[in-house]
Design a protein around this motif. Structure first.
Motif, PDB file in Angstrom:
ATOM      1  N   ASP A 141       0.619  -0.992   0.008  1.00  0.00           N
ATOM      2  CA  ASP A 141      -0.019   0.099   0.076  1.00  0.00           C
ATOM      3  C   ASP A 141       0.914   1.185  -0.009  1.00  0.00           C
ATOM      4  O   ASP A 141       1.684   1.405   1.076  1.00  0.00           O
ATOM      5  CB  ASP A 141      -1.007  -0.091   1.314  1.00  0.00           C
ATOM      6  N   PRO A 142       0.975   2.209  -1.027  1.00  0.00           N
ATOM      7  CA  PRO A 142       1.671   3.348  -1.065  1.00  0.00           C
ATOM      8  C   PRO A 142       1.591   4.143  -0.016  1.00  0.00           C
ATOM      9  O   PRO A 142       2.772   4.635   0.463  1.00  0.00           O
ATOM     10  CB  PRO A 142       1.006   4.045  -2.469  1.00  0.00           C
ATOM     11  N   GLU A 143       0.531   4.349   0.582  1.00  0.00           N
ATOM     12  CA  GLU A 143       0.260   5.227   1.962  1.00  0.00           C
ATOM     13  C   GLU A 143       1.157   4.844   3.086  1.00  0.00           C
ATOM     14  O   GLU A 143       1.807   5.226   3.706  1.00  0.00           O
ATOM     15  CB  GLU A 143      -1.122   5.567   2.217  1.00  0.00           C
ATOM     16  N   GLU A 144       1.020   3.407   3.091  1.00  0.00           N
ATOM     17  CA  GLU A 144       1.720   2.740   4.322  1.00  0.00           C
ATOM     18  C   GLU A 144       3.255   2.800   4.014  1.00  0.00           C
ATOM     19  O   GLU A 144       4.094   3.068   5.001  1.00  0.00           O
ATOM     20  CB  GLU A 144       1.328   1.347   4.170  1.00  0.00           C
ATOM     21  N   ILE A 145       3.661   2.492   2.839  1.00  0.00           N
ATOM     22  CA  ILE A 145       4.960   2.540   2.415  1.00  0.00           C
ATOM     23  C   ILE A 145       5.652   4.014   2.848  1.00  0.00           C
ATOM     24  O   ILE A 145       6.621   3.984   3.303  1.00  0.00           O
ATOM     25  CB  ILE A 145       5.382   2.061   0.939  1.00  0.00           C
ATOM     26  N   LYS A 146       4.862   5.010   2.380  1.00  0.00           N
ATOM     27  CA  LYS A 146       5.299   6.400   2.635  1.00  0.00           C
ATOM     28  C   LYS A 146       5.743   6.552   3.971  1.00  0.00           C
ATOM     29  O   LYS A 146       6.603   7.063   4.472  1.00  0.00           O
ATOM     30  CB  LYS A 146       4.271   7.201   1.842  1.00  0.00           C
ATOM     31  N   LYS A 147       4.565   6.140   4.923  1.00  0.00           N
ATOM     32  CA  LYS A 147       4.863   6.264   6.459  1.00  0.00           C
ATOM     33  C   LYS A 147       6.229   5.558   6.950  1.00  0.00           C
ATOM     34  O   LYS A 147       6.919   6.191   7.811  1.00  0.00           O
ATOM     35  CB  LYS A 147       3.611   6.009   7.018  1.00  0.00           C
ATOM     36  N   LEU A 148       6.064   4.321   6.194  1.00  0.00           N
ATOM     37  CA  LEU A 148       7.380   3.542   6.774  1.00  0.00           C
ATOM     38  C   LEU A 148       8.757   4.135   6.390  1.00  0.00           C
ATOM     39  O   LEU A 148       9.596   4.150   7.062  1.00  0.00           O
ATOM     40  CB  LEU A 148       7.283   2.023   6.124  1.00  0.00           C
ATOM     41  N   MET A 149       8.841   4.784   5.115  1.00  0.00           N
ATOM     42  CA  MET A 149       9.934   5.562   4.577  1.00  0.00           C
ATOM     43  C   MET A 149      10.368   6.857   5.717  1.00  0.00           C
ATOM     44  O   MET A 149      11.434   7.122   5.783  1.00  0.00           O
ATOM     45  CB  MET A 149       9.757   5.915   3.140  1.00  0.00           C
ATOM     46  N   GLU A 150       9.156   7.497   5.882  1.00  0.00           N
ATOM     47  CA  GLU A 150       9.447   8.736   6.763  1.00  0.00           C
ATOM     48  C   GLU A 150       9.893   8.374   8.367  1.00  0.00           C
ATOM     49  O   GLU A 150      10.749   8.880   8.720  1.00  0.00           O
ATOM     50  CB  GLU A 150       7.784   9.457   6.997  1.00  0.00           C
ATOM     51  N   ALA A 151       9.400   6.913   8.505  1.00  0.00           N
ATOM     52  CA  ALA A 151       9.690   6.515  10.044  1.00  0.00           C
ATOM     53  C   ALA A 151      11.256   6.207   9.764  1.00  0.00           C
ATOM     54  O   ALA A 151      11.951   6.561  10.765  1.00  0.00           O
ATOM     55  CB  ALA A 151       9.027   5.371  10.278  1.00  0.00           C
ATOM     56  N   VAL A 152      11.927   5.722   8.677  1.00  0.00           N
ATOM     57  CA  VAL A 152      13.083   5.329   8.674  1.00  0.00           C
ATOM     58  C   VAL A 152      13.931   6.804   8.551  1.00  0.00           C
ATOM     59  O   VAL A 152      14.912   6.896   9.099  1.00  0.00           O
ATOM     60  CB  VAL A 152      13.455   4.682   7.236  1.00  0.00           C
ATOM     61  N   ALA A 153      13.586   7.914   7.686  1.00  0.00           N
ATOM     62  CA  ALA A 153      14.295   8.944   7.829  1.00  0.00           C
ATOM     63  C   ALA A 153      14.312   9.625   9.394  1.00  0.00           C
ATOM     64  O   ALA A 153      15.410  10.028   9.518  1.00  0.00           O
ATOM     65  CB  ALA A 153      13.442   9.940   7.038  1.00  0.00           C
ATOM     66  N   ASN A 154      13.351   9.505   9.814  1.00  0.00           N
ATOM     67  CA  ASN A 154      13.360  10.288  11.387  1.00  0.00           C
ATOM     68  C   ASN A 154      14.203   9.547  12.420  1.00  0.00           C
ATOM     69  O   ASN A 154      14.379  10.055  13.543  1.00  0.00           O
ATOM     70  CB  ASN A 154      11.632  10.181  11.996  1.00  0.00           C
ATOM     71  N   GLN A 155      14.541   8.230  12.033  1.00  0.00           N
ATOM     72  CA  GLN A 155      15.404   7.622  12.875  1.00  0.00           C
ATOM     73  C   GLN A 155      16.632   8.325  13.165  1.00  0.00           C
ATOM     74  O   GLN A 155      17.213   7.961  14.438  1.00  0.00           O
ATOM     75  CB  GLN A 155      15.868   6.085  12.355  1.00  0.00           C
ATOM     76  N   GLY A 156      17.275   9.004  12.369  1.00  0.00           N
ATOM     77  CA  GLY A 156      18.317   9.853  12.653  1.00  0.00           C
ATOM     78  C   GLY A 156      18.196  11.176  13.291  1.00  0.00           C
ATOM     79  O   GLY A 156      19.017  12.051  13.029  1.00  0.00           O
ATOM     80  N   LYS A 157      17.063  11.413  13.655  1.00  0.00           N
ATOM     81  CA  LYS A 157      16.814  12.947  14.257  1.00  0.00           C
ATOM     82  C   LYS A 157      16.846  12.664  15.655  1.00  0.00           C
ATOM     83  O   LYS A 157      16.389  11.934  16.502  1.00  0.00           O
ATOM     84  CB  LYS A 157      15.543  13.325  13.579  1.00  0.00           C
ATOM     85  N   LYS A 158      16.930  13.819  16.476  1.00  0.00           N
ATOM     86  CA  LYS A 158      16.865  14.140  17.689  1.00  0.00           C
ATOM     87  C   LYS A 158      15.271  13.768  18.131  1.00  0.00           C
ATOM     88  O   LYS A 158      14.471  14.017  17.318  1.00  0.00           O
ATOM     89  CB  LYS A 158      17.134  15.573  18.291  1.00  0.00           C
ATOM     90  N   LYS A 159      15.217  13.138  19.150  1.00  0.00           N
ATOM     91  CA  LYS A 159      13.867  12.849  19.950  1.00  0.00           C
ATOM     92  C   LYS A 159      13.211  14.001  20.187  1.00  0.00           C
ATOM     93  O   LYS A 159      13.517  14.948  20.542  1.00  0.00           O
ATOM     94  CB  LYS A 159      14.182  12.121  21.226  1.00  0.00           C
TER      95      LYS A 159
END
Ligand SMILES: O=C(O)[C@H](O)COP(=O)(O)O
Length: 248
Positions: A230-248
């Motif tokens: 599902d493209p929407e779900e994949i988009k969210k998963l991609m954003e979560a990966v990007a956010n792993q390298g950010k401050k909490k």
């Protein structure tokens, strides 16, 4: 149409703990196993029959492949493992928590270490026990080819010869191939296949265990590429990966 399916391994223990992993050989979590089995189900439902599979020397990829093939009842197919498909070596960052590293050095610096094309983290010292030269699995790899850190460019430089000489030529005599590897080693392959610029590749974040299909015509020209899901779900998963390298 011929196809090569690229698949990042399922969630690993260090993905869960949000630690830089690179060449550290950590296992899958239970969630990672379930993700891999789900990918196997999806590929089975779509009717894939793989002629051959390729994976790295790292157990999170090997075990993901085994789960996928088990689900597809294709455990019997030939599998080739290569150190060249290993994850980008993360040097001195290996083991550190990604968001704590961002607290210390800033989001921007962590983005450079994670996603820039040609900047590598600090290397492991030569005598560090984690230097791959001390690991028996790499005993046949010439010392000068074994990394102690890597930029994405370094990863591309070791992976693309393997792609060009081994994986891609086998498509001439096959219809469907599976490559199970890692977030950054696959980013390197995708950059090459889609001719993505050094600037744009910064924004590609691959979710765990979502099959990414590349279709080629009989002249082996790339015709189409898409994720299975599902493209929407994949988009969210991609954003979560990007956010792993950010401050909490
Ligand atoms: O090596 C790692 O830490 C992961 O496999 C990929 O991490 P990244 O998304 O931070 O590059």
């Amino acid at each position: 149409m011929k196809s090569i399916v690229l698949l990042r391994h399922g969630e690993s223990l260090w993905n869960k703990e949000n630690r830089f992993t690179g060449w550290t050989d950590v296992d899958l979590t239970e969630k990672g196993i379930q993700e891999a089995l789900k990918a196997g189900n999806v590929l089975k439902e779509k009717g894939y029959v793989f002629d051959k599979a390729y994976t790295s020397y790292l157990k999170r990829a090997v075990k993901t492949l085994n789960c996928v093939l088990d689900r597809m009842d294709q455990d019997w197919i030939p599998v080739e493992k290569s150190w060249r498909l290993n994850e980008k070596h993360y040097g001195m960052l290996q083991g550190l928590n990604k968001s704590e590293t961002a607290e210390k050095y800033g989001d921007e610096q962590v983005l450079i270490w994670r996603r820039s094309y040609d900047i590598a983290p600090l290397p492991l010292p030569e005598d560090d026990p984690r230097n791959p030269r001390f690991d028996i699995r790499y005993k046949d790899v010439p010392d000068k080819e074994l990394p102690r850190t890597e930029s994405l460019k370094d990863t591309v430089d070791r992976i693309i010869p393997y792609w060009k000489e081994v994986i891609f030529p086998s498509l001439k005599t096959s219809n469907q191939l599976l490559v199970v590897a890692h977030g950054n080693s696959l980013r390197g392959i995708i950059k090459y296949l889609k001719n993505i610029s050094n600037e744009k590749i910064v924004h590609l974040n691959l979710p765990t265990a979502i099959p990414y299909v590349f279709e080629f015509n009989d002249d082996l020209k790339l015709m189409n590429d898409y994720f299975l899901g599902d493209p929407e779900e994949i988009k969210k998963l991609m954003e979560a990966v990007a956010n792993q390298g950010k401050k909490k």
